[in-house]
Enzyme design. Sequence first.
Site, PDB file in Angstrom:
ATOM      1  N   TYR A 109       0.861  -1.178   0.000  1.00 48.20           N
ATOM      2  CA  TYR A 109       0.000   0.000   0.000  1.00 48.20           C
ATOM      3  C   TYR A 109       0.898   1.230   0.000  1.00 48.20           C
ATOM      4  O   TYR A 109       2.119   1.125   0.158  1.00 48.20           O
ATOM      5  CB  TYR A 109      -0.976   0.022   1.193  1.00 48.20           C
ATOM      6  CG  TYR A 109      -0.372  -0.221   2.554  1.00 48.20           C
ATOM      7  CD1 TYR A 109       0.202   0.811   3.295  1.00 48.20           C
ATOM      8  CD2 TYR A 109      -0.408  -1.494   3.127  1.00 48.20           C
ATOM      9  CE1 TYR A 109       0.743   0.584   4.549  1.00 48.20           C
ATOM     10  CE2 TYR A 109       0.134  -1.732   4.385  1.00 48.20           C
ATOM     11  CZ  TYR A 109       0.705  -0.695   5.087  1.00 48.20           C
ATOM     12  OH  TYR A 109       1.244  -0.922   6.330  1.00 48.20           O
TER      13      TYR A 109
ATOM     14  N   HIS B  40       5.982  -0.514   1.330  1.00 42.96           N
ATOM     15  CA  HIS B  40       5.767   0.396   0.208  1.00 42.96           C
ATOM     16  C   HIS B  40       6.866   0.213  -0.843  1.00 42.96           C
ATOM     17  O   HIS B  40       7.990  -0.151  -0.519  1.00 42.96           O
ATOM     18  CB  HIS B  40       5.770   1.847   0.686  1.00 42.96           C
ATOM     19  CG  HIS B  40       5.113   2.044   2.013  1.00 42.96           C
ATOM     20  ND1 HIS B  40       3.787   1.746   2.223  1.00 42.96           N
ATOM     21  CD2 HIS B  40       5.596   2.481   3.204  1.00 42.96           C
ATOM     22  CE1 HIS B  40       3.479   1.997   3.495  1.00 42.96           C
ATOM     23  NE2 HIS B  40       4.566   2.429   4.103  1.00 42.96           N
TER      24      HIS B  40
END
Length: 327
Positions: free
Chosen positions: A256, A303
């Site tokens: 994410y 990430h």
Amino acid sequence: MNTSSKVTTNITMHYNRTVQYFIASGGITTILCIFIVYQPLTESFLEDSSCMCNCAIDSEGDKWFYQRYRPTTHVLLNSKNSALDFNTYSWWRALQGESTVTNYTKVVEVLFSLFPDKNHFSNASPSRCRTCAVVGNSGNLIRSHYGALVDSNDFIIRMNEGPTKGFERDVGSKTTHRIIYPESAVDMDDATHLVLLPFKILDLQWIISAFTTKHIDMTYMYVRPTVKADMNKVMIIHPAFMKYVYESWLDKRGFYSSTGFISIMFALHICDEVNVFGFGPTRDGAWHHYFDDLVVDSNGGPHDGEFERKLIAELHQKQRIMMYKGF
């Protein structure tokens, strides 16, 4: 007024705004910024002589930008837009492996019985020029002397624990919005909007608890059971906005988006001009915060840090944001 006069007027406005930046920061580093910001006007500017902000938009980058940018996406949660479709709900609940069965609808009802329930930042206008400074936590802010430039923006968005006290000359002294999640919560003054970035329903329950019963002190780690902030200025990032950023901008890279990248996207949706500070490594390639010597993961953990950096650089090159790289 004929078209030529309008363009001349807008050129003057654009130049005057740049001069204001020079006066605010008063240093040779800002002279360099002037040459970056004050660029030749493109055909798109000539066609839109009502533009009030930094209108030097890269016309070739326009298509690239609007293939990704969705102006109608819900940025902030309220009771009217809180219903989540199945795909969004499933994606969001999987982010941190939340397994507890919780009635999301009832949590939202309680949430907006306590906090402002309205459509924030819905006053976009061709005649408005709202400026945002997004201030990251990179060590490249040390000795940057960006403080006055940061504080000259209408909105100053910071994230997590990034402090201002003792660092005002480099990072500024003002904060209008601070984006946090329970595990990164800090106290803030009454001038600051607490903007919650919720990765799970428990995060929504935590913000409720933090201002009422103060009973939640554990998520996947210990969290502060309460936080000092003005409850009339609490805002919640919409889960659908998080999913949109991840899919439309990051092409589902990583697990994410980072808080920093979401903060830049948040600014792009609420402001007309976005100035970005404190992202990336120091000049010698080190990755640490400006407020400590702790080495940070340049890949961003869950990430895709490298892909995010490329996108930020692309946004700067296509003149959708102004990136200040520090020293």
